[in-house]
Design a protein around this motif. Structure first.
Motif, PDB file in Angstrom:
ATOM      1  N   GLY A 200       0.955  -1.116  -0.017  1.00 34.03           N
ATOM      2  CA  GLY A 200      -0.072   0.028   0.057  1.00 34.03           C
ATOM      3  C   GLY A 200       1.012   1.492  -0.029  1.00 34.03           C
ATOM      4  N   THR A 203      -0.347   8.134   2.798  1.00 32.19           N
ATOM      5  CA  THR A 203      -0.916   9.480   1.966  1.00 32.19           C
ATOM      6  C   THR A 203      -0.258  10.667   2.325  1.00 32.19           C
ATOM      7  N   GLN A 301      -2.232   3.652   4.343  1.00 39.74           N
ATOM      8  CA  GLN A 301      -3.300   2.391   3.895  1.00 39.74           C
ATOM      9  C   GLN A 301      -2.557   1.379   3.300  1.00 39.74           C
ATOM     10  N   HIS A 323      -5.093   1.997   8.371  1.00 44.74           N
ATOM     11  CA  HIS A 323      -5.689   2.827   7.576  1.00 44.74           C
ATOM     12  C   HIS A 323      -6.003   4.093   8.644  1.00 44.74           C
ATOM     13  N   GLU A 374      -9.822   0.154   0.424  1.00 40.61           N
ATOM     14  CA  GLU A 374     -10.500   0.906  -0.552  1.00 40.61           C
ATOM     15  C   GLU A 374     -11.701   1.624  -0.020  1.00 40.61           C
ATOM     16  N   ASP A 376     -11.569   3.227   2.841  1.00 36.73           N
ATOM     17  CA  ASP A 376     -10.819   4.206   3.656  1.00 36.73           C
ATOM     18  C   ASP A 376      -9.995   5.238   2.839  1.00 36.73           C
ATOM     19  N   ARG A 377      -9.764   4.673   1.523  1.00 35.69           N
ATOM     20  CA  ARG A 377      -9.043   5.598   0.367  1.00 35.69           C
ATOM     21  C   ARG A 377      -9.988   6.482   0.073  1.00 35.69           C
ATOM     22  N   GLN A 378     -11.213   6.158  -0.392  1.00 34.13           N
ATOM     23  CA  GLN A 378     -12.216   6.957  -0.867  1.00 34.13           C
ATOM     24  C   GLN A 378     -12.852   7.896   0.429  1.00 34.13           C
ATOM     25  N   GLY A 381     -10.100  10.553   1.474  1.00 34.51           N
ATOM     26  CA  GLY A 381      -9.567  11.254   0.357  1.00 34.51           C
ATOM     27  C   GLY A 381     -10.710  12.523   0.522  1.00 34.51           C
TER      28      GLY A 381
END
Length: 606
Positions: A200, A203, A301, A323, A374, A376-378, A381
């Protein structure tokens, strides 16, 4: 002389994941040892939110009541966005839990230390305590294939170093274990020793977090609040009592050392965090009465490339997935990892299940962790992005943020976790009960006990006690239907049926393999629970009715809700962790035999 010992399971790490595992195994009568490198447990800060599904899980261990009594409960989420005057304004309020089947339509907020204390008190009553401070220094796994496949062997050797007071010499212990669980956090020694990579990225988002008692005129201070402002974003989490937690988006100039370009945690004082909070929440004022804890982090992440080595050493919790904390998934995901693993270890150690059952841990929880990342990424962000304003047309709009919040409600609450087909998830006969989804947790539903008309939720009867629950929807008990039920009872008593081949009785602290719970359709005033064959009424409290209770408010309608035919007999297998493993009509007993035969070891060959 170095001390040597043997245990069934050695758990490294006494955070929520490790404690969940130790408590579950201790309750199952497994010889377990749990160690931690800290002299004491967490006293403040860290995780603080318990999702609706995790409340259900804790209830299945008899641990939810103190949290329901003492914790904060979040029912609403408020959304704030930039106004035309340079401040923020509320744009919406919506239920915080957007999962219609949640038994508990709220999240609990309470300090991690309280959750850990619940587990430790429960373990202590079973004679298990956390050994600390201890660090592992080496781990070896046997390379002998026969030894690795023999669940009674001790193929893992771990050397432990006791951290003594300054006036005492160091001590060592060699532990030989059947299995090891590494629940030792994001910087996991176990994971690194096994050479497991974390896949991963990290960020660019930097966040501060502070637990404090506020003095504020912000009107949603007791609701979860998602705030987008021109000065950054903030998540408000009401805590137990008068406390709250703020997650605050930080700028690089707030937290970076200009000389080194690295994060400087010394710059992030409570005063600095409250200064940022004041700018973010303007025109509302935020002051403090008391600060309990603060910290800072950069969102990473990542998911481990594998969750075990030879199905003998496992990693769980932050050791295998990291995450952002703002969706409240970290502690919940961690505890549910070992909730998934513990019953499987117990049955293998008892010699009742084949060691191949342990492969389903990685299969189920790695897929969940990947889905979590996935999500958590959205989520992170959008939350960390700039708000859409007249000056920033490319920012995150309120509508966009709210849409994602609602669409992920089932996942973020833990309610819609869905395990993929495997030896323990067989969806062949899903059509028998279309609304009881195989691979998901058993839905909450109030039934009425046939013997005394007391209303009970089915989730309170499918406890986490390592037993498979066999829910027998026996239908409307006409004379014709009772003949069918009697025929099924006879078939299940034949030596070749799964109930006889794998029906291990209770032994010592080990529960029996199956718990039968018949559920009849019809009216509580008319049904005689003694009409059922003795094999189906192991205790008077186990026979249920799909009817409304005497107040006319609770229960009823389950057959219709689940899509079950009252004129047939439908069998629902609920795994020991509360997830539905299989559904089949009574005419397909061979499917049930095949299902249990794929991972259980028979009592004896017929």
């Amino acid at each position: 002389m170095v001390k040597e010992s043997r245990v069934d399971v050695l758990i490294i790490g006494a955070g929520p994941s490790g404690l969940m595992c130790a408590n579950a195994l201790a309750g199952a009568g497994v010889n377990v040892k749990i160690i931690d490198n800290r002299p004491t447990g967490v006293t403040a800060g860290h995780a603080d939110g318990i999702q609706p599904r995790t409340i259900e899980v804790l209830q299945s261990y008899g641990l939810a009541e103190p949290l329901l009594r003492d914790g904060g409960q979040m029912y609403l989420c408020a959304f704030y966005n930039p106004d035309s005057k340079g401040g923020i304004e509320r744009t919406a309020r919506t239920p915080d839990v957007t999962a219609p089947t949640a038994r508990y339509p709220f999240k609990i907020t309470i300090g991690q230390s309280r959750i850990e204390a619940l587990f430790m008190d429960s373990m202590k009553s079973r004679g298990v305590t956390v050994d600390r401070p201890i660090v592992p220094s080496s781990l070896e796994i046997s390379e002998d294939p026969e030894e690795l496949l023999d669940p009674s062997s001790y193929p893992v050797k771990v050397v432990l170093d006791y951290i003594p007071p300054s006036d005492r010499a160091p001590e060592q212990e060699i532990v030989r274990a059947k299995f090891v669980v590494g629940a030792d956090g994001a910087h996991s020694w176990v994971r690194k020793t096994l050479g497991i990579s974390m896949d991963g990225e990290q960020t660019k988002y930097i966040w501060g977090v502070i637990d404090f008692t506020p003095d504020t005129d912000f009107p949603d201070i007791r609701n979860r609040s998602a705030i987008h402002s021109k000065n950054g974003s903030c998540m408000v989490i009401p805590r137990e009592g008068d406390k709250v937690r703020f997650y605050l988006q930080m700028s690089e100039q707030d937290v970076m050392d200009p000389k080194t370009g690295k994060l400087d945690s010394r710059k992030v004082t409570p005063e600095k965090l409250l200064e940022v909070a004041g700018k973010t929440l303007y025109p509302y004022k935020v002051d403090r009465k008391e600060v309990e804890w603060s910290s800072i982090y950069i969102i990473g992440q990542r998911v481990a490339s594998r969750f075990s080595a030879n199905e003998r050493v496992f990693i769980a919790g932050d050791a295998c997935h990291t995450h952002s904390p703002k969706a409240g998934q970290g502690m919940n995901a961690s505890m549910n990892d070992t909730h998934n693993l513990a019953w499987k270890l117990a049955q293998v150690i008892r010699g009742r299940a084949d060691i191949s059952l342990l492969k389903t841990y990685e299969l189920e929880r790695k897929k969940y962790a990947e889905d979590l990342i996935e999500f958590d990424r959205q989520w992170s962000g959008l939350f960390s992005g700039n708000a859409k304003t007249s000056d920033s047309k490319e920012g995150v709009s309120h509508e966009q943020f709210l849409r994602v919040f609602k669409s992920f409600g089932g996942f973020s609450s833990g309610i819609s976790v869905h395990y993929v087909p495997s030896a323990i998830v067989d969806s062949t006969h899903q059509a028998c009960a279309p609304s009881i989804i195989i691979g998901q947790r058993m839905l909450p539903q109030v039934f009425v006990r046939a013997a005394d008309a007391r209303p009970v939720d089915i989730q309170d009867m499918i406890l986490s006690d390592t037993r498979f629950k066999l829910l027998l929807f026996v239908g409307l008990l006409t004379s014709e239907q009772l003949t069918k039920v009697g025929g099924l009872a006879e078939e299940l008593q034949t030596p070749t049926s799964f109930l006889q081949r794998y029906g291990y009785p209770a032994q010592g602290k080990a529960q029996s393999m199956f718990d039968i719970i018949p559920i009849a359709a019809g009216n509580k005033d008319d049904v005689n629970f003694l009409d059922l064959p003795p094999i189906f009424r192991t205790h008077w409290s186990k026979v249920l009715m799909d009817d409304i209770d005497v107040t006319g408010r609770l229960g009823g309608g389950a057959y219709n809700r689940f899509g079950i035919n009252e004129k047939e007999i439908t069998m629902v297998v609920v795994r020991p962790d509360g997830y539905v493993g299989m559904i089949a009509p009574s005419t397909a007993l061979e499917s049930m035999d095949k299902y249990f035969g794929s991972f259980l070891i028979p009592l004896q060959e017929p």
